[in-house]
Design a protein around this motif. Structure first.
Motif, PDB file in Angstrom:
ATOM      1  N   TYR A 191      -5.086   6.280  -1.146  1.00  0.00           N
ATOM      2  CA  TYR A 191      -4.306   5.070  -0.891  1.00  0.00           C
ATOM      3  C   TYR A 191      -4.344   4.184  -2.135  1.00  0.00           C
ATOM      4  N   ARG A 210       0.471   5.740  -0.391  1.00  0.00           N
ATOM      5  CA  ARG A 210      -0.510   6.814  -0.267  1.00  0.00           C
ATOM      6  C   ARG A 210       0.079   8.109  -0.803  1.00  0.00           C
ATOM      7  N   TRP A 238       0.845  -1.188   0.000  1.00  0.00           N
ATOM      8  CA  TRP A 238       0.000   0.000   0.000  1.00  0.00           C
ATOM      9  C   TRP A 238       0.882   1.240   0.000  1.00  0.00           C
ATOM     10  N   VAL A 279       3.539   2.889   2.403  1.00  0.00           N
ATOM     11  CA  VAL A 279       2.917   2.737   3.714  1.00  0.00           C
ATOM     12  C   VAL A 279       3.296   1.392   4.331  1.00  0.00           C
ATOM     13  N   ASP A 325      -3.133  11.195   8.125  1.00  0.00           N
ATOM     14  CA  ASP A 325      -3.267   9.979   7.322  1.00  0.00           C
ATOM     15  C   ASP A 325      -4.158  10.202   6.103  1.00  0.00           C
TER      16      ASP A 325
END
Length: 120
Positions: free
Chosen positions: A93, A38, A36, A48, A89
């Motif tokens: 993503y 982002r 993943w 990530v 955050d």
């Protein structure tokens, strides 16, 4: 030849949780890595978490202890459990995979991205 379909993004309050999913389908022979990334507005795309066949999982320092990556090999699916979410955050993503297809060609693929917004 290979498609990645992501799901699970959305709006969540700080301190909340979300679970992202990414399913790979198509002419897949073997998957080496699923990960993943982002990308926040105006920022570079950042890694990530990764999970590699036969190898360890890795995490960005900013998410260690809060995010967990896992993989279902039978379903060619990778998950990202995100807990204790923070406004920083917030990002799109992206799912990533490095695999060998049924033509024995090694390639990498990206998902379309799913928006995660952490805000009160």
């Amino acid at each position: 030849q290979v498609q990645l379909v992501e799901s699970g993004g959305g709006l969540v309050q700080p301190g909340g949780s979300l679970r992202l999913s990414c399913a790979a389908s198509g002419r897949i022979f073997v998957i080496f890595t699923m990960a993943w990334y982002r990308q926040a507005p105006g920022m570079l795309r950042e890694l990530v978490a990764t999970t590699t066949t036969g190898g360890p999982t890795t995490y960005a320092d900013s998410v260690k202890g809060r995010f967990t990556i896992s993989r279902d090999n039978a379903k060619n699916t990778v998950y990202l459990q995100m807990n204790s979410l923070k406004p920083e955050d917030t990002a799109v993503y992206y799912c990533y995979t490095d695999l060998q297809n049924t033509y024995y060609v090694r390639q990498d693929y990206w998902g379309q991205g799913t928006q995660v917004t952490v805000s009160s």
